[in-house]
Write a protein that holds these residues in place. Structure first.
Motif, PDB file in Angstrom:
ATOM      1  N   TYR A   1       0.777  -1.297  -0.168  1.00 23.04           N
ATOM      2  CA  TYR A   1      -0.076  -0.009   0.133  1.00 23.04           C
ATOM      3  C   TYR A   1       0.841   1.198   0.002  1.00 23.04           C
ATOM      4  N   THR A   2       2.037   1.352   0.583  1.00 22.16           N
ATOM      5  CA  THR A   2       2.988   2.518   0.502  1.00 22.16           C
ATOM      6  C   THR A   2       3.330   2.675  -0.812  1.00 22.16           C
ATOM      7  N   TRP A   3       3.696   1.548  -1.426  1.00 18.40           N
ATOM      8  CA  TRP A   3       4.369   1.822  -2.829  1.00 18.40           C
ATOM      9  C   TRP A   3       3.258   2.245  -3.537  1.00 18.40           C
ATOM     10  N   TRP A   4       2.054   1.786  -3.595  1.00 16.18           N
ATOM     11  CA  TRP A   4       0.808   2.257  -4.438  1.00 16.18           C
ATOM     12  C   TRP A   4       0.501   3.815  -3.876  1.00 16.18           C
ATOM     13  N   LEU A   5       0.664   4.018  -2.551  1.00 15.35           N
ATOM     14  CA  LEU A   5       0.245   5.483  -2.332  1.00 15.35           C
ATOM     15  C   LEU A   5       1.591   6.464  -2.954  1.00 15.35           C
ATOM     16  N   ALA A   6       2.835   5.891  -2.982  1.00 15.90           N
ATOM     17  CA  ALA A   6       3.830   6.775  -3.546  1.00 15.90           C
ATOM     18  C   ALA A   6       3.539   6.984  -4.998  1.00 15.90           C
ATOM     19  N   LEU A   7       3.185   5.939  -5.615  1.00 13.31           N
ATOM     20  CA  LEU A   7       2.852   6.066  -6.950  1.00 13.31           C
ATOM     21  C   LEU A   7       1.340   7.038  -7.513  1.00 13.31           C
ATOM     22  N   GLY A   8       0.647   7.041  -6.413  1.00 11.64           N
ATOM     23  CA  GLY A   8      -0.533   8.143  -6.506  1.00 11.64           C
ATOM     24  C   GLY A   8      -0.048   9.336  -6.382  1.00 11.64           C
ATOM     25  N   VAL A   9       0.574   9.563  -5.199  1.00 10.51           N
ATOM     26  CA  VAL A   9       1.186  11.167  -4.863  1.00 10.51           C
ATOM     27  C   VAL A   9       2.210  11.650  -6.056  1.00 10.51           C
ATOM     28  N   CYS A  10       2.838  10.332  -6.749  1.00 11.16           N
ATOM     29  CA  CYS A  10       3.633  11.102  -7.673  1.00 11.16           C
ATOM     30  C   CYS A  10       2.819  11.232  -8.970  1.00 11.16           C
ATOM     31  N   LEU A  11       1.765  10.815  -9.426  1.00  3.39           N
ATOM     32  CA  LEU A  11       1.118  10.731 -10.811  1.00  3.39           C
ATOM     33  C   LEU A  11      -0.213  11.745 -10.733  1.00  3.39           C
ATOM     34  N   PHE A  12      -0.895  11.824  -9.454  1.00  4.34           N
ATOM     35  CA  PHE A  12      -1.976  12.471  -9.569  1.00  4.34           C
ATOM     36  C   PHE A  12      -1.893  14.076  -9.738  1.00  4.34           C
ATOM     37  N   PRO A  13      -0.617  14.775  -9.377  1.00  2.52           N
ATOM     38  CA  PRO A  13      -0.565  15.952  -9.743  1.00  2.52           C
ATOM     39  C   PRO A  13      -0.300  16.328 -11.223  1.00  2.52           C
ATOM     40  N   LEU A  14      -0.053  15.416 -11.948  1.00  2.65           N
ATOM     41  CA  LEU A  14       0.142  15.324 -13.276  1.00  2.65           C
ATOM     42  C   LEU A  14      -1.349  15.776 -13.978  1.00  2.65           C
ATOM     43  N   ALA A  15      -2.237  15.362 -13.294  1.00  3.13           N
ATOM     44  CA  ALA A  15      -3.727  15.475 -13.889  1.00  3.13           C
ATOM     45  C   ALA A  15      -3.988  16.975 -13.575  1.00  3.13           C
TER      46      ALA A  15
END
Length: 599
Positions: free
Chosen positions: A569-583
Motif C-alpha cells: 500500500y505504501t508503494w501504491w500511495l507513492a505511485l499516486g502521490v507521484c502521478l495525481f498532480p500530473l492530472a
C-alpha cells in the motif's frame, strides 16, 4: 539448473519452431509464442521439454537500462520468481543457439541470443542478438520500442570490445537514424540523441544543434519535460565538442523550462499556487549547479515568495474514482487491462480512492459507542516480540485528550483493515494485469516520473527505481528506495511553500525533520490534505498503525512484512502521490490553451 524438466532434443526443438512459424507467421512476437505453447500443451496434455524451454524463454521482460542483468523475471513474490537466464542449463542454451538460424522471428532470435550471451557469454548468441535487435529497431523513424532494441544491440556490441565490427555496425545505424530529421520532437528521438553519446560520432557540435532545435520546438508545443531532456542532451554534446559556453547555456535553458511550466499555474492564481511554487523551486535548484546564475536565482526567489504568499493549495483536491469492491478483483483487472502503459499506470494509481479521514473517524466513534465493554478498557499494542509499543486510553475517559487519543488509535486500526482489503481486492489484481500486458521498463516509468512536480530534482531516477521494483512485485526493494524518498519529497513540498522543515538545537545545529515530525505539522496537513496526511501517519509512523517507516529504518521489518499489505500500500500511495498532480498540471495547461502530449 534447468527449466525444461528433462533433456531437450535439438531436432524436436527446431521442428517446434518451424510449426510455430507456420501457425503464427514470421512477424510473431514473444507473447504469441507463449500463447501458442499453451495451445500445444492443452492439445497434447503433455508439456514436452522443448515446449517448456520455449515458454521459459518468452516469459522474461527486457530492461536494457541494466546491462549486467537485462532479462528480468515477470513476477517476484516472497516465495520465489519466474524464470531468469541463470535458470537455464548450459545444454539448454546450446540447444537454443544451435536452432537460432532456423528462427525467423526477430523477437525470438533476439531473446535466444540474449539468453545465450547473458547466461554463457556465447559469441554466436551475441552476434545473433545484435542483428535481431537492429532489425527490430528499423532503419528510419524509430519509436520507444525501437530505441530499447537499439540500446540493447549497442550494449551487447560494446561488451564485445571497442574495436569489434559489431560496434561499428551499431554506430553506423545510430548515426543514420540521428541524421533523419523527425516530424516532431518525441521521447524516443531524445533518447536516440542520448544513446549516440555511447559512440564517437564525427560532428558532436552538429548533433548538439539538432538537440537544441528540437528542444525549442518541444517548448513551443508546451512539452516542457521533453524539452528538458533535449536541453540536457544538447549540453552533453556541446561538452563532447569542448564548447563549455554552449554547454552552460543549454543547462540554463533547461532550468528555465521549469519557469515556462510554472507560468500558467502562476496565472491561474491560488488554485495552482502549490504546483507553481514547486516548479519555481525546481528552477532555482537547477540553476544552483550552474556558475554565474545568482542574479537570476534571486529574481526567482522573489517570485517564489510572492506565489507562496498567495496561499498553498491542497493535495486534498486530488481524488480518484473507486472500484466497486463487491466485484473488486475483476473490476481492478479491467481497470488496467488492454490500455497503453501510461494510461494503465494512471488507472492503477486511481484504482481505489485514498481513505477518507472523516469516514474513518466517524466509524471509530461509532465503534466506541457500539462496543461499550471493549471501549472502557485500555487496549495495548504489542510487536512480534511481545513488547508493548503503545497503549490506548479508554474512549470513555473523562480526560478529553485521552478520549481523543482513543478515537485516533481506533481510526488507525480501521485504516489497517482498509489497507488489507484494498491491496488484496484492487491494487494487486490491477498491478498484475498491467505487468502481464506490458514489459513495464524502468525507462517507461522514469519518463512519467520526470513530469511530476512533486518529485524533487535529481531524485527522479530513485522514485522510478522504487516504483518500477514494486510494479514487478519486488516490494522489499521498493520499500527501501521509496520510503526515504517520499520523506524527502514531503520536506521538498514544505520548503517550496516557504515552510521550515528543520529544527534548530541549542548547539546551533539544524537537523532535518523526519516524518515523525513533519506529518504532524499543521501546514503539512493543510498542504497534503486531511485524507493523505492521516493515511500516511497511520501507515508509516503510528505505533498503533503499521509504523512502516520506523520499522524499516531500524531493521525490524522481515521478509513477510516487506511483502505485506502495508508495504504494498505504501508503494501504491507513492505511485499516486507521484502521478495525481500530473492530472492537475494537464488541467491547467488545457485551460491555458497549451495541452501537453505524452513524450
Amino acid at each position: 539448473m534447468a527449466v525444461a524438466g528433462g533433456p531437450v532434443d535439438k531436432e524436436s526443438l527446431k521442428s517446434r519452431l518451424s510449426a510455430f512459424t507456420a501457425d503464427r507467421g514470421p512477424d510473431a512476437k514473444l507473447r504469441d509464442l507463449e500463447s501458442w505453447v499453451r495451445e500445444q500443451v492443452e492439445s497434447s496434455g503433455t508439456p514436452e521439454p522443448e515446449l517448456k524451454l520455449l515458454v521459459a524463454s518468452s516469459t522474461m521482460y527486457l530492461d536494457p537500462s541494466t546491462p549486467e542483468a537485462p532479462l528480468k523475471p515477470r513476477f517476484v513474490t516472497p516465495d520465489g520468481r519466474t524464470t531468469i537466464p541463470d535458470d537455464f542449463s548450459e545444454d539448454e542454451v546450446a540447444a537454443m543457439v544451435e536452432s537460432i538460424d532456423s528462427v525467423v522471428q526477430n523477437d525470438l532470435r533476439a531473446r535466444i541470443g540474449d539468453i545465450a550471451w547473458t547466461r554463457c557469454k556465447n559469441y554466436k548468441g551475441a552476434l545473433g542478438a545484435i542483428d535481431a535487435y537492429l532489425a527490430l529497431a528499423g532503419e528510419e523513424g524509430i519509436d520507444m520500442a525501437g530505441i530499447e532494441a537499439l540500446e540493447k544491440s549497442a550494449r551487447i556490441a560494446a561488451s564485445l570490445g571497442p574495436t569489434h565490427a559489431a560496434r561499428d555496425k551499431v554506430q553506423n545505424r545510430v548515426a543514420a537514424l540521428i541524421s533523419h530529421a523527425p516530424a516532431e520532437p518525441s521521447g524516443s528521438r531524445a533518447r536516440l540523441l542520448e544513446l549516440g553519446l555511447m559512440f564517437e560520432l564525427p560532428d558532436p557540435g552538429a548533433v548538439a544543434a539538432l538537440a537544441e532545435g528540437e528542444a525549442r520546438l518541444a517548448e513551443s508545443n508546451g512539452r516542457y519535460t521533453l524539452a528538458r531532456l533535449y536541453w540536457g542532451t544538447a549540453g552533453q554534446w556541446h561538452g563532447r565538442a569542448e564548447d563549455e559556453g554552449a554547454a552552460r547555456l543549454a543547462s540554463i535553458n533547461g532550468a528555465e523550462t521549469y519557469m515556462l511550466e510554472a507560468k500558467p499555474h502562476i496565472e491561474a492564481g491560488d488554485q495552482a499556487a502549490m504546483v507553481a511554487a514547486l516548479f519555481i523551486s525546481d528552477a532555482i535548484t537547477a540553476l544552483r549547479s550552474i556558475p554565474g546564475t545568482k542574479k537570476r536565482r534571486d529574481e526567482l526567489h522573489r517570485e517564489l515568495v510572492q506565489v507562496q504568499e498567495s496561499g498553498p493549495s491542497s493535495l486534498a483536491s486530488i481524488k480518484s474514482d473507486p472500484v466497486d469492491l463487491s466485484v473488486s478483483m475483476d473490476a481492478a483487472r479491467r481497470a488496467t487491462a488492454g490500455k497503453p502503459f501510461r494510461e494503465g499506470l494512471f488507472a492503477l494509481a486511481s484504482v481505489n480512492p485514498w481513505p477518507s479521514a472523516t469516514k474513518l473517524r466517524d466509524l471509530a466513534i461509532r465503534h466506541a459507542e457500539q462496543n461499550f465493554i471493549s471501549s472502557i478498557f485500555s487496549p495495548i499494542t504489542i510487536n512480534e516480540s511481545g513488547k508493548v509499543v503503545a497503549k490506548t486510553p479508554s474512549s470513555h475517559s473523562s480526560d478529553a485528550d485521552d478520549k481523543e487519543a482513543a478515537i485516533r488509535h481506533q481510526l488507525y486500526r480501521l485504516l489497517m483493515h482498509e489497507v488489507e482489503f484494498v491491496v488484496h481486492g484492487a491494487i494487486e489484481p490491477a498491478r498484475r494485469q498491467l505487468v502481464m500486458d506490458h514489459p513495464a521498463l524502468l525507462d517507461h516509468v522514469l519518463d512519467i516520473v520526470r513530469e511530476s512536480p512533486l518529485v524533487p530534482p535529481g531524485r527522479e531516477i530513485l522514485f522510478a527505481q522504487g516504483l518500477h521494483a514494486g510494479l514487478h512485485g519486488e516490494f522489499s526493494v521498493a520499500a527501501h528506495v521509496l520510503v526515504p524518498q517520499v520523506e524527502h519529497a514531503i520536506r521538498h513540498i514544505l520548503y517550496s511553500q516557504g515552510i521550515t522543515a528543520s529544527s534548530f538545537t541549542q548547539e546551533g545545529i539544524q537537523p532535518e525533520l523526519d516524518l515523525n515530525r513533519t506529518l504532524y505539522l499543521e501546514e503539512a496537513a493543510t498542504i497534503l490534505g486531511d485524507d493523505l496526511s492521516t493515511t500516511l501517519r497511520g501507515l508509516i509512523v503510528e505505533q498503533v498503525g503499521a509504523n512502516f517507516r520506523n520499522r524499516l529504518a531500524h531493521g525490524l521489518s522481515g521478509v513477510a512484512e516487506l511483502y505485506g499489505y502495508p508495504s504494498i500500500y505504501t508503494w501504491w500511495l507513492a505511485l499516486g502521490v507521484c502521478l495525481f498532480p500530473l492530472a492537475k498540471v494537464d488541467t491547467v495547461n488545457r485551460k491555458a490553451g497549451g495541452e501537453q502530449t505524452e513524450a
